[in-house]
Design a protein around this motif. Structure first.
Motif, PDB file in Angstrom:
ATOM      1  N   ALA A  27       0.863  -1.136   0.000  1.00  0.00           N
ATOM      2  CA  ALA A  27       0.000   0.000   0.000  1.00  0.00           C
ATOM      3  C   ALA A  27       0.898   1.181   0.000  1.00  0.00           C
ATOM      4  O   ALA A  27       1.364   1.596   1.011  1.00  0.00           O
ATOM      5  N   THR A  28       1.338   1.668  -1.091  1.00  0.00           N
ATOM      6  CA  THR A  28       1.996   2.964  -1.210  1.00  0.00           C
ATOM      7  C   THR A  28       1.327   3.697  -2.327  1.00  0.00           C
ATOM      8  O   THR A  28       0.247   3.381  -2.744  1.00  0.00           O
ATOM      9  N   ALA A  29       2.069   4.667  -2.873  1.00  0.00           N
ATOM     10  CA  ALA A  29       1.560   5.382  -4.027  1.00  0.00           C
ATOM     11  C   ALA A  29       1.281   4.406  -5.152  1.00  0.00           C
ATOM     12  O   ALA A  29       0.624   4.744  -6.100  1.00  0.00           O
ATOM     13  N   GLY A  30       1.805   3.207  -5.090  1.00  0.00           N
ATOM     14  CA  GLY A  30       1.611   2.238  -6.157  1.00  0.00           C
ATOM     15  C   GLY A  30       0.325   1.474  -6.074  1.00  0.00           C
ATOM     16  O   GLY A  30      -0.328   1.269  -7.073  1.00  0.00           O
ATOM     17  N   CYS A  31      -0.066   0.991  -4.900  1.00  0.00           N
ATOM     18  CA  CYS A  31      -1.165   0.040  -4.821  1.00  0.00           C
ATOM     19  C   CYS A  31      -2.542   0.633  -4.972  1.00  0.00           C
ATOM     20  O   CYS A  31      -3.510  -0.095  -5.051  1.00  0.00           O
ATOM     21  N   GLY A  32      -2.681   1.899  -4.982  1.00  0.00           N
ATOM     22  CA  GLY A  32      -4.000   2.474  -5.178  1.00  0.00           C
ATOM     23  C   GLY A  32      -4.203   2.975  -6.590  1.00  0.00           C
ATOM     24  O   GLY A  32      -5.311   3.010  -7.088  1.00  0.00           O
ATOM     25  N   THR A  33      -3.128   3.355  -7.250  1.00  0.00           N
ATOM     26  CA  THR A  33      -3.214   3.843  -8.627  1.00  0.00           C
ATOM     27  C   THR A  33      -2.180   3.126  -9.462  1.00  0.00           C
ATOM     28  O   THR A  33      -1.062   2.906  -9.019  1.00  0.00           O
ATOM     29  N   VAL A  34      -2.573   2.750 -10.670  1.00  0.00           N
ATOM     30  CA  VAL A  34      -1.662   2.017 -11.542  1.00  0.00           C
ATOM     31  C   VAL A  34      -0.706   2.985 -12.218  1.00  0.00           C
ATOM     32  O   VAL A  34      -1.126   3.917 -12.886  1.00  0.00           O
ATOM     33  N   PRO A  35       0.627   2.797 -12.045  1.00  0.00           N
ATOM     34  CA  PRO A  35       1.590   3.694 -12.656  1.00  0.00           C
ATOM     35  C   PRO A  35       1.720   3.494 -14.164  1.00  0.00           C
ATOM     36  O   PRO A  35       1.086   2.629 -14.737  1.00  0.00           O
ATOM     37  N   LYS A  36       2.581   4.313 -14.806  1.00  0.00           N
ATOM     38  CA  LYS A  36       2.725   4.252 -16.260  1.00  0.00           C
ATOM     39  C   LYS A  36       3.898   3.384 -16.717  1.00  0.00           C
ATOM     40  O   LYS A  36       4.675   2.915 -15.934  1.00  0.00           O
ATOM     41  N   THR A  37       3.990   3.269 -18.045  1.00  0.00           N
ATOM     42  CA  THR A  37       4.870   2.299 -18.733  1.00  0.00           C
ATOM     43  C   THR A  37       6.395   2.335 -18.581  1.00  0.00           C
ATOM     44  O   THR A  37       6.948   3.210 -17.985  1.00  0.00           O
ATOM     45  N   ALA A  38       7.026   1.364 -19.313  1.00  0.00           N
ATOM     46  CA  ALA A  38       8.459   1.158 -19.582  1.00  0.00           C
ATOM     47  C   ALA A  38       8.695  -0.287 -19.982  1.00  0.00           C
ATOM     48  O   ALA A  38       7.756  -1.040 -20.000  1.00  0.00           O
ATOM     49  N   GLY A 138      -6.435   5.011   1.072  1.00  0.00           N
ATOM     50  CA  GLY A 138      -7.102   5.763   2.136  1.00  0.00           C
ATOM     51  C   GLY A 138      -8.102   4.914   2.880  1.00  0.00           C
ATOM     52  O   GLY A 138      -8.205   4.975   4.117  1.00  0.00           O
ATOM     53  N   ALA A 139      -8.864   4.098   2.143  1.00  0.00           N
ATOM     54  CA  ALA A 139      -9.840   3.210   2.783  1.00  0.00           C
ATOM     55  C   ALA A 139      -9.138   2.196   3.666  1.00  0.00           C
ATOM     56  O   ALA A 139      -9.597   1.882   4.776  1.00  0.00           O
ATOM     57  N   ALA A 140      -8.020   1.649   3.180  1.00  0.00           N
ATOM     58  CA  ALA A 140      -7.272   0.675   3.976  1.00  0.00           C
ATOM     59  C   ALA A 140      -6.703   1.325   5.237  1.00  0.00           C
ATOM     60  O   ALA A 140      -6.681   0.705   6.312  1.00  0.00           O
ATOM     61  N   ASP A 141      -6.253   2.572   5.134  1.00  0.00           N
ATOM     62  CA  ASP A 141      -5.757   3.278   6.317  1.00  0.00           C
ATOM     63  C   ASP A 141      -6.864   3.437   7.357  1.00  0.00           C
ATOM     64  O   ASP A 141      -6.621   3.337   8.574  1.00  0.00           O
ATOM     65  N   THR A 142      -8.094   3.673   6.883  1.00  0.00           N
ATOM     66  CA  THR A 142      -9.233   3.792   7.801  1.00  0.00           C
ATOM     67  C   THR A 142      -9.492   2.463   8.507  1.00  0.00           C
ATOM     68  O   THR A 142      -9.783   2.435   9.714  1.00  0.00           O
ATOM     69  N   LEU A 143      -9.384   1.359   7.776  1.00  0.00           N
ATOM     70  CA  LEU A 143      -9.555   0.035   8.389  1.00  0.00           C
ATOM     71  C   LEU A 143      -8.489  -0.199   9.458  1.00  0.00           C
ATOM     72  O   LEU A 143      -8.773  -0.714  10.539  1.00  0.00           O
TER      73      LEU A 143
END
Length: 299
Positions: A27-38, A138-143
């Motif tokens: 759960a970081t900036a990665g697990c909530g939004t899918v990053p871009k290519t390479a 954010g939802a996981a942080d609330t849990l």
């Protein structure tokens, strides 16, 4: 005569693998939004091996045409590290493949977190739904906060893991990285994760979360998402150098029952997209060998 003997030998090995799997087999900036290519040094992988904690010393051989052999070919042609663990639901033993075996859980840990939170307070159902289906941080942080945060929350999540047969994974009590959640940095091996997955549908009060794992949003339907009936959860995030680990675990159907799967990829390129593509390829391999893999059911 020699051809007949070789055919018989191959048949015996396939039967041994099937029997093994039948008895046992993020759960970081990665697990909530899918990053871009390479895009992404060829590596090698051993034949499938049995979990060292298992009773019998049975092992499988990379016979041509078997999942073990095909996984070896996949990894030799891939640029990066990968690992796969398979176990029947309700089973006792597993088989593992590849040269990647452990790393941060990332959002896959949201599964036991959601189970613990809903047991504690069912009114957090909407947060659990968002945390699982959209991997919302954010939802996981609330849990996590609903469980008291810190040591109390860590213990609650560990309790769920122990119910699922994972006796080793420890959930951090404090933040270890400023850019990552506390719980997402739990070190979760593929072996412990697939063991937990094999017992997940059998754990009391897990039904709601397992059901949410069948409602993952379309943009996260890579890997196990290729299986129409799969219940799964993915997790991904960068190491301190910015290179992504992409992992996933869940349950799929086989002709003989349910199979627990845990796999992960860390591409040499370090990009999320290359890791995702490696998981897609592993899912395709599994699909082509379902008839070799014995499934199971809760006792």
């Amino acid at each position: 005569m020699l051809r007949t003997m070789n055919n018989e030998r191959r048949h015996r090995v396939r039967v041994a693998l099937s029997a093994l799997l039948g008895v046992a087999v993020l759960a970081t900036a990665g697990c909530g939004t899918v990053p871009k290519t390479a895009r992404s040094s060829a590596t090698t992988t051993p034949a499938a091996v049995v979990d060292p904690g298992a009773d019998n010393g049975t092992f499988s051989i990379a016979v041509p045409g078997s999942l073990a052999a095909d996984f070896t070919s996949f990894q030799q042609s891939s640029r990066g590290s990968a690992g796969l663990a398979i176990m029947p639901v309700g089973g006792k033993k597993m088989v593992t493949f590849g040269n990647w075996s452990s790393g941060p859980a990332w959002s896959t840990i949201k599964v036991p977190l959601a189970i613990a939170a809903l047991r504690n307070n069912a009114t957090y159902a909407s947060y659990a739904a968002t945390a699982i289906t959209a991997s919302d941080n954010g939802a996981a942080d609330t849990l996590w906060a609903s469980l008291g945060g810190g040591a109390d929350a860590a213990q609650a999540v560990e309790n769920v893991l122990r119910e699922g047969g994972d006796v080793r994974t420890a959930v951090p009590k404090t933040r270890t990285r400023a850019d990552a959640s506390i719980y997402g940095q739990a070190e979760w091996t593929l072996a412990d994760q697939v063991r937990f997955a094999s017992q997940l549908p059998c754990i009391p009060q897990s039904e709601r979360v397992v059901g949410l794992m069948q409602q993952i949003i379309a943009s996260q339907h890579w890997g196990l998402g290729a299986f129409g009936s799969a219940e799964f959860k993915g997790g991904w995030g960068p190491d301190p150098a910015g290179k992504y680990l992409v992992r996933q675990f869940g349950l799929i159907d086989s002709p003989t029952g349910r199979i627990a799967i845990a796999f992960a990829a860390q591409p040499d390129s370090g990009t999320f997209n290359d890791g995702m593509a490696m998981l897609d390829k592993m899912a395709t391999l599994i699909s082509g060998h379902l008839s070799e893999l014995a499934g199971g059911h809760c006792p």
